[in-house]
Design a protein around this motif. Structure first.
Motif, PDB file in Angstrom:
ATOM      1  N   SER A  85       3.154   7.670   5.794  1.00  0.00           N
ATOM      2  CA  SER A  85       3.228   6.991   4.500  1.00  0.00           C
ATOM      3  C   SER A  85       4.635   6.523   4.151  1.00  0.00           C
ATOM      4  CB  SER A  85       2.745   7.942   3.394  1.00  0.00           C
ATOM      5  OG  SER A  85       2.808   7.298   2.164  1.00  0.00           O
ATOM      6  N   ARG A  86       4.671   5.354   3.515  1.00  0.00           N
ATOM      7  CA  ARG A  86       5.958   4.843   3.011  1.00  0.00           C
ATOM      8  C   ARG A  86       6.487   5.720   1.884  1.00  0.00           C
ATOM      9  NH1 ARG A  86       5.163  -1.289   4.340  1.00  0.00           N
ATOM     10  NH2 ARG A  86       4.652  -0.747   6.477  1.00  0.00           N
ATOM     11  N   LEU A  87       5.600   6.544   1.325  1.00  0.00           N
ATOM     12  CA  LEU A  87       6.012   7.417   0.222  1.00  0.00           C
ATOM     13  C   LEU A  87       7.124   8.360   0.663  1.00  0.00           C
ATOM     14  CD1 LEU A  87       2.472   8.261  -1.144  1.00  0.00           C
ATOM     15  CD2 LEU A  87       4.272   7.048  -2.398  1.00  0.00           C
ATOM     16  N   PHE A  88       7.073   8.763   1.930  1.00  0.00           N
ATOM     17  CA  PHE A  88       8.078   9.701   2.423  1.00  0.00           C
ATOM     18  C   PHE A  88       9.468   9.060   2.346  1.00  0.00           C
ATOM     19  CE2 PHE A  88      10.504  11.837   5.795  1.00  0.00           C
ATOM     20  CZ  PHE A  88      10.352  13.152   5.392  1.00  0.00           C
ATOM     21  N   ILE A 343       7.137  11.707  -6.330  1.00  0.00           N
ATOM     22  CA  ILE A 343       6.205  10.995  -5.437  1.00  0.00           C
ATOM     23  C   ILE A 343       5.128  10.270  -6.242  1.00  0.00           C
ATOM     24  CG2 ILE A 343       4.734  13.047  -5.000  1.00  0.00           C
ATOM     25  CD1 ILE A 343       4.429  11.980  -2.096  1.00  0.00           C
ATOM     26  N   ASP A 344       4.776  10.824  -7.396  1.00  0.00           N
ATOM     27  CA  ASP A 344       3.756  10.159  -8.241  1.00  0.00           C
ATOM     28  C   ASP A 344       4.283   8.812  -8.749  1.00  0.00           C
ATOM     29  OD1 ASP A 344       5.641  11.755  -9.483  1.00  0.00           O
ATOM     30  OD2 ASP A 344       4.376  12.260 -11.196  1.00  0.00           O
ATOM     31  N   ARG A 345       5.531   8.788  -9.154  1.00  0.00           N
ATOM     32  CA  ARG A 345       6.110   7.505  -9.626  1.00  0.00           C
ATOM     33  C   ARG A 345       6.258   6.524  -8.464  1.00  0.00           C
ATOM     34  NH1 ARG A 345       9.241  11.156 -12.309  1.00  0.00           N
ATOM     35  NH2 ARG A 345      10.973  10.918 -10.855  1.00  0.00           N
ATOM     36  N   GLU A 346       6.592   7.044  -7.303  1.00  0.00           N
ATOM     37  CA  GLU A 346       6.730   6.165  -6.134  1.00  0.00           C
ATOM     38  C   GLU A 346       5.381   5.557  -5.746  1.00  0.00           C
ATOM     39  OE1 GLU A 346       9.625   5.132  -4.884  1.00  0.00           O
ATOM     40  OE2 GLU A 346      10.533   6.390  -6.438  1.00  0.00           O
ATOM     41  N   MET A 347       4.303   6.307  -5.966  1.00  0.00           N
ATOM     42  CA  MET A 347       2.963   5.771  -5.675  1.00  0.00           C
ATOM     43  C   MET A 347       2.684   4.584  -6.569  1.00  0.00           C
ATOM     44  SD  MET A 347       0.729   9.197  -5.098  1.00  0.00           S
ATOM     45  CE  MET A 347      -0.845   8.531  -5.542  1.00  0.00           C
ATOM     46  N   GLN A 348       3.012   4.752  -7.833  1.00  0.00           N
ATOM     47  CA  GLN A 348       2.770   3.653  -8.768  1.00  0.00           C
ATOM     48  C   GLN A 348       3.633   2.439  -8.419  1.00  0.00           C
ATOM     49  OE1 GLN A 348       3.295   5.771 -12.389  1.00  0.00           O
ATOM     50  NE2 GLN A 348       1.158   6.430 -12.391  1.00  0.00           N
ATOM     51  N   ALA A 351       2.145   0.797  -5.295  1.00  0.00           N
ATOM     52  CA  ALA A 351       0.806   0.214  -5.480  1.00  0.00           C
ATOM     53  C   ALA A 351       0.852  -1.043  -6.342  1.00  0.00           C
ATOM     54  CB  ALA A 351      -0.134   1.244  -6.105  1.00  0.00           C
ATOM     55  N   ARG A 352       1.821  -1.159  -7.190  1.00  0.00           N
ATOM     56  CA  ARG A 352       1.992  -2.329  -8.076  1.00  0.00           C
ATOM     57  C   ARG A 352       0.674  -2.716  -8.772  1.00  0.00           C
ATOM     58  NH1 ARG A 352       5.053  -6.128  -4.242  1.00  0.00           N
ATOM     59  NH2 ARG A 352       7.031  -5.109  -3.982  1.00  0.00           N
ATOM     60  N   GLY A 353      -0.026  -1.721  -9.289  1.00  0.00           N
ATOM     61  CA  GLY A 353      -1.234  -1.997 -10.067  1.00  0.00           C
ATOM     62  C   GLY A 353      -2.481  -2.272  -9.243  1.00  0.00           C
ATOM     63  N   ASP A 354      -2.369  -2.245  -7.912  1.00  0.00           N
ATOM     64  CA  ASP A 354      -3.541  -2.502  -7.052  1.00  0.00           C
ATOM     65  C   ASP A 354      -4.280  -1.163  -6.841  1.00  0.00           C
ATOM     66  OD1 ASP A 354      -5.202  -2.652  -4.818  1.00  0.00           O
ATOM     67  OD2 ASP A 354      -3.959  -4.155  -3.826  1.00  0.00           O
ATOM     68  N   ALA A 355      -5.489  -1.060  -7.404  1.00  0.00           N
ATOM     69  CA  ALA A 355      -6.214   0.218  -7.393  1.00  0.00           C
ATOM     70  C   ALA A 355      -6.550   0.674  -5.975  1.00  0.00           C
ATOM     71  CB  ALA A 355      -7.486   0.095  -8.226  1.00  0.00           C
ATOM     72  N   ASN A 356      -6.901  -0.279  -5.095  1.00  0.00           N
ATOM     73  CA  ASN A 356      -7.228   0.106  -3.718  1.00  0.00           C
ATOM     74  C   ASN A 356      -6.011   0.649  -2.989  1.00  0.00           C
ATOM     75  OD1 ASN A 356      -9.893  -0.556  -3.899  1.00  0.00           O
ATOM     76  ND2 ASN A 356      -9.571  -2.690  -3.257  1.00  0.00           N
ATOM     77  N   HIS A 357      -4.918  -0.048  -3.206  1.00  0.00           N
ATOM     78  CA  HIS A 357      -3.672   0.403  -2.572  1.00  0.00           C
ATOM     79  C   HIS A 357      -3.302   1.791  -3.092  1.00  0.00           C
ATOM     80  CE1 HIS A 357       0.772  -0.613  -1.402  1.00  0.00           C
ATOM     81  NE2 HIS A 357       0.241   0.325  -0.658  1.00  0.00           N
ATOM     82  N   ALA A 362      -2.795   7.607  -2.376  1.00  0.00           N
ATOM     83  CA  ALA A 362      -3.165   8.961  -2.812  1.00  0.00           C
ATOM     84  C   ALA A 362      -3.637   9.789  -1.615  1.00  0.00           C
ATOM     85  CB  ALA A 362      -4.244   8.884  -3.888  1.00  0.00           C
ATOM     86  N   ASN A 363      -4.373   9.145  -0.708  1.00  0.00           N
ATOM     87  CA  ASN A 363      -4.801   9.849   0.512  1.00  0.00           C
ATOM     88  C   ASN A 363      -3.604  10.256   1.357  1.00  0.00           C
ATOM     89  OD1 ASN A 363      -7.521  10.212   0.562  1.00  0.00           O
ATOM     90  ND2 ASN A 363      -7.941   8.098   1.202  1.00  0.00           N
TER      91      ASN A 363
END
Ligand code: SAM
Length: 403
Positions: A85-88, A343-348, A351-357, A362-363
């Motif tokens: 994940s790019r989240l890392f 990490i929660d803020r980084e997810m948002q 994702a830039r508002g794209d629910a699928n992304h 989240a997975n």
């Protein structure tokens, strides 16, 4: 992440060995075999496992990390957090940004950059945060991976490629900033030993009918002393207890951090504090090999084609901190580290508002955070030099007292 990693369990469930090898893979592995056999013969018939692992991973032009045979990511030998994940990288960038902000300016040195994904993700996030490092240096032993990293940097962040430079040796010139290494320490060669209560054996490697096999020898004074201390830390071992220890961990970490003036070094890897690493129940150590997403417990299979790893004794790494001229600035699990860095803020943000992304992210976050996945097995340690580093990644849970 080393997939199918069952080293925590005393009863390992290992995958099948019926892997089809190509002709060039077979030829390569044969060359590594011949090289190892030559070393064993030259040494009088026995080499330490530490030497075997060094050759199998690093022999110029032959070893797993030197010859370019290994692959990362899906379809490769293993997948790291950065690949998952790019989240890392986004969270790691947050920690780098804090340090660079405090210093006013500085550079980053990444050790062992694999596919280059982490470098790209860190640079991308730092650019968005307005905190780009003066230089992003990558210390990489594999020529093949250096090329792969160059291509990824050129393709993903062409506007930043001038800032990125590759090193084959630790930098000589001093710099301020951040050093980071994700899943590199686990590849440092380890000594393997077997405990017999009153004495200790070193497990080495001999050649029998053209096959490598384990061969014990009475341990030397230095290893015997280490084993006594590790047995005491673990809480006492039964006869036959087998494990490993990394004699070069401190010296290597000292070497790669030598040029750091003011700043922070961060080590991420799977591992434990010493008392847990050497639990009596973990009676076969943590040595594990990886080949095409399969975990194998036989380091003599496919020499040069499979990765060989062992968990990190984080107490030993912490002990290396003082002699390296650093302070121990933090120790925690990967889950707490990433949570502390938002990490929660980084997810948002990603994702830039794209629910699928967002659902996909989240997975991925679950893989990085859950205890049964990477969240607890992976630890993060920070060393600091010349600064009173209060690092966000370690603010949620400080586990230094467990070392
Ligand atoms: C398991 S990969 C991790 C890749 C990357 N850090 C990531 O998170 O995706 C290990 C990396 O460390 C490099 N490496 C292994 N031993 C090294 C050493 N002694 N010095 C520098 N790099 C090393 C390998 O070539 C590879 O790039």
């Amino acid at each position: 992440m080393r997939q199918n990693d069952t080293a925590m369990s005393p009863q390992r469930v290992l995958v099948r060995r019926d892997v089809a090898l190509s002709a060039s893979e077979l030829m390569h592995s044969r060359q590594v075999h011949e090289h190892l056999a030559g070393e064993i013969a030259a040494a009088g018939g026995w080499i330490s496992f530490e030497r075997y692992m060094e050759i199998a991973l690093y022999a110029p032009g032959l070893g797993y990390y030197s010859a370019g045979a290994h692959k990362l990511g899906h379809g490769g030998d293993f997948t790291t957090a950065a690949q998952i994940s790019r989240l890392f990288g986004a969270c790691m960038a947050q920690q780098c940004a804090d340090v660079l902000r405090e210093l006013g300016a500085g550079s980053i040195l990444e050790i062992g950059a694999g596919s280059g994904r982490l470098a790209v993700d860190i640079l991308t996030r730092l650019e968005a945060l307005g905190r780009l490092p003066a230089r992003y240096r990558i210390l990489e032993v594999s020529a093949d991976l250096r090329e792969r990293q160059r291509r990824l940097v050129r393709g993903c962040v062409p506007q930043l490629q001038e800032r990125v430079e590759w090193l084959e040796m630790p930098p000589a010139a001093a710099f301020d900033g951040v050093i980071l290494a994700n899943e590199v320490l686990d590849a440092l060669p380890v000594a393997r030993f077997r405990w017999h209560g009153t004495h200790c054996e070193e497990l080495g490697v001999v050649l029998e009918q053209d096959r490598f096999v384990w061969a014990p020898r009475p341990a030397g004074a230095a290893l015997s002393q280490v084993c006594q201390a590790l047995a005491a830390a673990g809480g006492g071992w039964e006869d036959g207890y087998t494990s490993e220890y990394c004699p070069r961990l401190g010296a290597w970490a000292t070497e790669v951090t030598r040029a750091l003036g003011i700043g922070v070094a961060m080590w991420v890897d799977y591992g434990l504090p010493r008392a847990q690493y050497y639990f009596p129940e973990r009676r076969d150590g943590t040595l594990l090999c990886h080949f095409r997403q399969r975990a194998l417990d036989d380091p003599f299979l496919y020499p040069g084609l499979q990765d060989i790893t062992a968990w990190v004794d984080f107490t030993a790494l912490a002990e290396g901190c003082g002699p390296a001229g650093c302070e121990l600035a933090g120790f925690t699990t990967q889950a707490y580290f990433l949570a502390g860095l938002g990490i929660d803020r980084e997810m948002q943000a990603l994702a830039r508002g794209d629910a699928n992304h967002y659902a996909r992210l989240a997975n991925e976050a679950r893989q990085l955070l859950l205890p049964g996945e990477m969240g607890e097995r992976f630890k993060v340690m920070a060393w600091s030099r010349g600064m009173d580093a209060r690092l966000r990644g370690f603010a949620l849970k400080d586990l230094r007292h467990t070392l």
